[in-house]
Design a protein around this motif. Sequence first.
Motif, PDB file in Angstrom:
ATOM      1  N   GLY A 109      -5.624  -3.494  -3.586  1.00 26.91           N
ATOM      2  CA  GLY A 109      -5.913  -2.597  -2.474  1.00 26.91           C
ATOM      3  C   GLY A 109      -5.479  -1.174  -2.705  1.00 26.91           C
ATOM      4  O   GLY A 109      -5.052  -0.481  -1.775  1.00 26.91           O
ATOM      5  N   GLU A 110      -5.576  -0.706  -3.954  1.00 25.33           N
ATOM      6  CA  GLU A 110      -5.118   0.632  -4.300  1.00 25.33           C
ATOM      7  C   GLU A 110      -6.157   1.372  -5.130  1.00 25.33           C
ATOM      8  O   GLU A 110      -6.959   0.772  -5.827  1.00 25.33           O
ATOM      9  N   ALA A 111      -6.100   2.695  -5.047  1.00 23.58           N
ATOM     10  CA  ALA A 111      -6.867   3.574  -5.926  1.00 23.58           C
ATOM     11  C   ALA A 111      -5.858   4.402  -6.708  1.00 23.58           C
ATOM     12  O   ALA A 111      -4.734   4.631  -6.226  1.00 23.58           O
ATOM     13  N   LEU A 151      -6.856  13.221  -1.720  1.00 21.71           N
ATOM     14  CA  LEU A 151      -5.451  13.220  -1.320  1.00 21.71           C
ATOM     15  C   LEU A 151      -4.568  12.403  -2.243  1.00 21.71           C
ATOM     16  O   LEU A 151      -3.344  12.448  -2.126  1.00 21.71           O
ATOM     17  N   SER A 152      -5.168  11.680  -3.149  1.00 17.47           N
ATOM     18  CA  SER A 152      -4.412  10.761  -4.011  1.00 17.47           C
ATOM     19  C   SER A 152      -3.915  11.443  -5.277  1.00 17.47           C
ATOM     20  O   SER A 152      -4.688  11.748  -6.187  1.00 17.47           O
ATOM     21  N   GLY A 153      -2.613  11.652  -5.358  1.00 16.59           N
ATOM     22  CA  GLY A 153      -2.031  12.187  -6.581  1.00 16.59           C
ATOM     23  C   GLY A 153      -2.127  11.211  -7.732  1.00 16.59           C
ATOM     24  O   GLY A 153      -2.213  11.620  -8.898  1.00 16.59           O
ATOM     25  N   ASN A 154      -2.115   9.924  -7.441  1.00 19.05           N
ATOM     26  CA  ASN A 154      -2.284   8.939  -8.501  1.00 19.05           C
ATOM     27  C   ASN A 154      -3.677   9.026  -9.113  1.00 19.05           C
ATOM     28  O   ASN A 154      -3.847   8.849 -10.322  1.00 19.05           O
ATOM     29  N   SER A 155      -4.663   9.314  -8.282  1.00 15.39           N
ATOM     30  CA  SER A 155      -6.009   9.544  -8.817  1.00 15.39           C
ATOM     31  C   SER A 155      -6.036  10.812  -9.661  1.00 15.39           C
ATOM     32  O   SER A 155      -6.681  10.861 -10.720  1.00 15.39           O
ATOM     33  N   TYR A 209     -10.177   5.983   1.777  1.00 14.49           N
ATOM     34  CA  TYR A 209      -8.856   5.396   2.013  1.00 14.49           C
ATOM     35  C   TYR A 209      -8.421   5.574   3.466  1.00 14.49           C
ATOM     36  O   TYR A 209      -7.910   4.642   4.097  1.00 14.49           O
ATOM     37  N   LEU A 210      -8.621   6.766   4.005  1.00 18.70           N
ATOM     38  CA  LEU A 210      -8.208   7.032   5.379  1.00 18.70           C
ATOM     39  C   LEU A 210      -8.996   6.191   6.381  1.00 18.70           C
ATOM     40  O   LEU A 210      -8.504   5.883   7.463  1.00 18.70           O
ATOM     41  N   GLY A 211     -10.209   5.830   6.002  1.00 21.67           N
ATOM     42  CA  GLY A 211     -11.029   4.982   6.861  1.00 21.67           C
ATOM     43  C   GLY A 211     -10.771   3.505   6.685  1.00 21.67           C
ATOM     44  O   GLY A 211     -11.450   2.676   7.305  1.00 21.67           O
ATOM     45  N   GLY A 212      -9.822   3.168   5.821  1.00 17.26           N
ATOM     46  CA  GLY A 212      -9.440   1.770   5.657  1.00 17.26           C
ATOM     47  C   GLY A 212     -10.233   0.993   4.625  1.00 17.26           C
ATOM     48  O   GLY A 212     -10.134  -0.239   4.558  1.00 17.26           O
ATOM     49  N   GLU A 213     -11.000   1.678   3.784  1.00 21.51           N
ATOM     50  CA  GLU A 213     -11.864   0.965   2.837  1.00 21.51           C
ATOM     51  C   GLU A 213     -11.084   0.039   1.918  1.00 21.51           C
ATOM     52  O   GLU A 213     -11.512  -1.084   1.635  1.00 21.51           O
TER      53      GLU A 213
END
Length: 209
Positions: free
Chosen positions: A54-56, A11-15, A36-40
């Motif tokens: 705290g970012e990917a 879901l990450s466009g930055n990725s 990410y959705l699970g809060g990792e």
Amino acid sequence: MADFKLHCFALSGNSYKVVLFFALAGIEWESIFVDYLGGETRTEEWRKTINEQGEAPVLEHGQTKISQSGVILDYLAEVTGQFGAQTAEERRDIMRWILFDNHKFTSYYATLRFMYGLQKSGETPVVEFLRLRAKAAYAIVDEHLAHRAFMVGERLTIADLSLAGYVFMPEDTGIDHGAFPAIAAWKDRISSMPGWRHPYDLMPGPTSL
């Protein structure tokens, strides 16, 4: 074993900005799924060992670990010799567009897409504000691309890859993309290149909330 490892999720466009670099450059890489959705990314362990912000995405290359997609793209252009600047002037222009992307083009559109397209928020004052700002940024890029094939130097660079992070995401944002024909033509040029694939075909993880 791949030299490059990327902590990322579908879901990450930055990725996708980084993954698209790998795909178009024909570079082997290894994905490390980020829940990410699970809060990792909000856990203390992840922030201590992977990225304190705290970012990917996060790139690992040997002993080097880098976060922030624009910095990662700049690093990859340097170490691979692909999609980078050919002159000091081009480098400044590339960075100018990457910063514009991070501050305006991606930032407003990505938040709009998350709220309206993924969370299904419906029309709200915040959504309206984000859409107006995203359309204003799109208009600037569309006008720029109306006179050239790519953002800098008439060839694909990391400026294009940065701006392309979210434009291929399929979720509805309530924006009429037909109003931006130069961006549509630019997308067609990128997606016709050997190696191009849709973000959900390249990255791991769920594609909906």
